[in-house]
Structures are given as structure tokens and as C-alpha cells.
Design an enzyme around this catalytic site. Structure first.
Site, short mmCIF file in Angstrom:
data_model
loop_
_atom_site.label_atom_id
_atom_site.label_comp_id
_atom_site.label_asym_id
_atom_site.label_seq_id
_atom_site.Cartn_x
_atom_site.Cartn_y
_atom_site.Cartn_z
N GLY A 21 31.10 46.94 76.15
CA GLY A 21 32.27 46.07 76.22
C GLY A 21 31.91 44.67 75.78
O GLY A 21 30.75 44.26 75.87
N GLN A 42 32.71 35.75 75.15
CA GLN A 42 31.27 35.91 74.89
C GLN A 42 30.88 35.58 73.46
O GLN A 42 29.71 35.38 73.17
CB GLN A 42 30.84 37.35 75.21
CG GLN A 42 30.91 37.69 76.69
CD GLN A 42 30.56 39.14 76.92
OE1 GLN A 42 31.40 40.02 76.76
NE2 GLN A 42 29.32 39.42 77.28
N CYS A 50 25.19 43.18 81.36
CA CYS A 50 26.06 42.29 80.60
C CYS A 50 25.30 41.75 79.40
O CYS A 50 24.16 41.31 79.53
CB CYS A 50 26.50 41.13 81.50
SG CYS A 50 27.57 39.95 80.67
N LEU A 51 25.94 41.79 78.23
CA LEU A 51 25.27 41.30 77.01
C LEU A 51 24.96 39.81 77.09
O LEU A 51 24.10 39.33 76.37
CB LEU A 51 26.16 41.58 75.78
CG LEU A 51 26.35 43.06 75.43
CD1 LEU A 51 27.33 43.20 74.26
CD2 LEU A 51 25.02 43.72 75.10
N HIS A 62 35.26 44.10 84.23
CA HIS A 62 34.13 43.22 83.90
C HIS A 62 34.51 42.28 82.76
O HIS A 62 34.26 41.07 82.82
CB HIS A 62 32.92 44.10 83.52
CG HIS A 62 31.71 43.34 83.08
ND1 HIS A 62 30.54 43.31 83.81
CD2 HIS A 62 31.47 42.57 81.98
CE1 HIS A 62 29.65 42.55 83.18
NE2 HIS A 62 30.18 42.10 82.05
N GLU A 63 35.14 42.84 81.73
CA GLU A 63 35.48 42.02 80.55
C GLU A 63 36.61 41.04 80.87
O GLU A 63 36.62 39.91 80.36
CB GLU A 63 35.85 42.91 79.36
CG GLU A 63 34.76 43.90 78.91
CD GLU A 63 33.38 43.30 78.75
OE1 GLU A 63 33.26 42.10 78.45
OE2 GLU A 63 32.40 44.05 78.97
N HIS A 101 35.26 37.94 82.26
CA HIS A 101 34.77 37.00 81.24
C HIS A 101 35.91 36.11 80.74
O HIS A 101 35.73 34.91 80.54
CB HIS A 101 34.18 37.74 80.05
CG HIS A 101 32.78 38.21 80.24
ND1 HIS A 101 31.72 37.36 80.51
CD2 HIS A 101 32.24 39.45 80.20
CE1 HIS A 101 30.60 38.07 80.63
NE2 HIS A 101 30.88 39.34 80.44
#
Ligand code: ZN
Length: 143
Positions: free
Chosen positions: A46, A51, A91-92, A133-134, A137
Site C-alpha cells: 500500500g 508518502q 510501512c515503507l 493504514h493508508e 497517512h
């Protein structure tokens, strides 16, 4: 398509609250495609626009085993949620760190696709976790 730079903690830009997408144009289509490419390249499931330093409410994800089913959610809204589930998340933007996070087990989401079409979906499992989660962000939150 182009690969985008992914912001990493403690970059303060990750704390920005994203604004709704208002214009559905070629630029948005390009952004969606670039975000999908960037997500696959980074081996993520994701990616939120926040991000990649675009502060608009847009996220992409792909929770399929084959990584061949990219999905996009523009201006996502959780309409309803049910249950709780705790899952270890990565997480990236936080490379190498995993944390247990408790989220809703099932969610109903309303969003638009890249062309502005509205859709609603009921999600569960990893798909529901990843979407939440996204969306965090987009609200400037990192786990
Ligand atoms: Zn993340």
C-alpha cells in the site's frame, strides 16, 4: 511512468493532513500510475499520496498474492466499521520496523477511482487493515 521518492520518518512532511482531490484529470491518472509503480518497486502492499509528498487524499494498494491487482481509492471515507483485529504492520516510510496495531476488522468504504466514479466496498482481512493504514497517512499519522 515514473518512480517517486518515498518520504521516511522523521520527515515532518509525513505529518501533513491531505486535502480532498477535486480535479480528475490526466495529472491525477499519471499520479495514480506512478504511485502503483513506486509501490511495486518498493515491494509494498500500500502507498498513500502523503508518502510521496503529494498532500491529496489518494491511496493505492495491492494485497493480492500475485501482486497483479492494484486498487486505487481517491477521497476514501470509512462509512462503517466492525470488530477489532491486531496485526503486525510494516510501512515503507518506516523501513525495518514492525509494530502491532489494533484496527477495525471489517470496514465499508466509499471512494472514487481515477476517473471520478464513486464506488462502495465491504473489506476485511489484510485489505481492510491496509486501507486503514493508508488512510492514517492521509491524516498525517504514521504508526
Ligand atoms: Zn505506511
Amino acid at each position: 511512468m515514473a518512480k517517486l521518492e518515498i518520504l521516511e520518518v522523521p520527515d515532518p512532511r509525513l505529518r501533513t493532513v491531505a486535502k480532498p482531490v477535486e480535479t480528475f484529470d490526466d495529472e491525477l491518472v499519471r499520479l495514480v500510475e506512478d504511485m502503483i509503480e513506486t509501490m511495486y518497486d518498493a515491494r509494498g502492499i500500500g502507498l498513500a499520496a502523503t508518502q510521496v509528498n503529494v498532500h491529496r487524499r489518494l491511496l493505492v494498494l495491492d494485497v493480492s498474492d500475485e501482486q497483479d491487482t492494484p486498487r486505487e481509492y481517491v477521497n476514501p471515507e470509512i462509512l462503517d466499521s466492525e470488530g477489532t483485529e491486531t496485526c503486525e504492520e510494516g510501512c515503507l516510510s518506516v523501513p525495518g520496523i514492525y509494530a502491532n496495531v489494533t484496527r477495525a476488522e471489517r470496514v465499508r468504504v466509499r471512494a472514487r477511482d481515477r476517473t471520478g466514479n464513486v464506488f462502495e466496498e465491504d473489506l476485511d482481512g489484510m485489505h481492510a487493515i491496509c486501507l486503514q493504514h493508508e488512510i492514517d497517512h492521509l491524516d498525517g499519522k504514521v504508526f
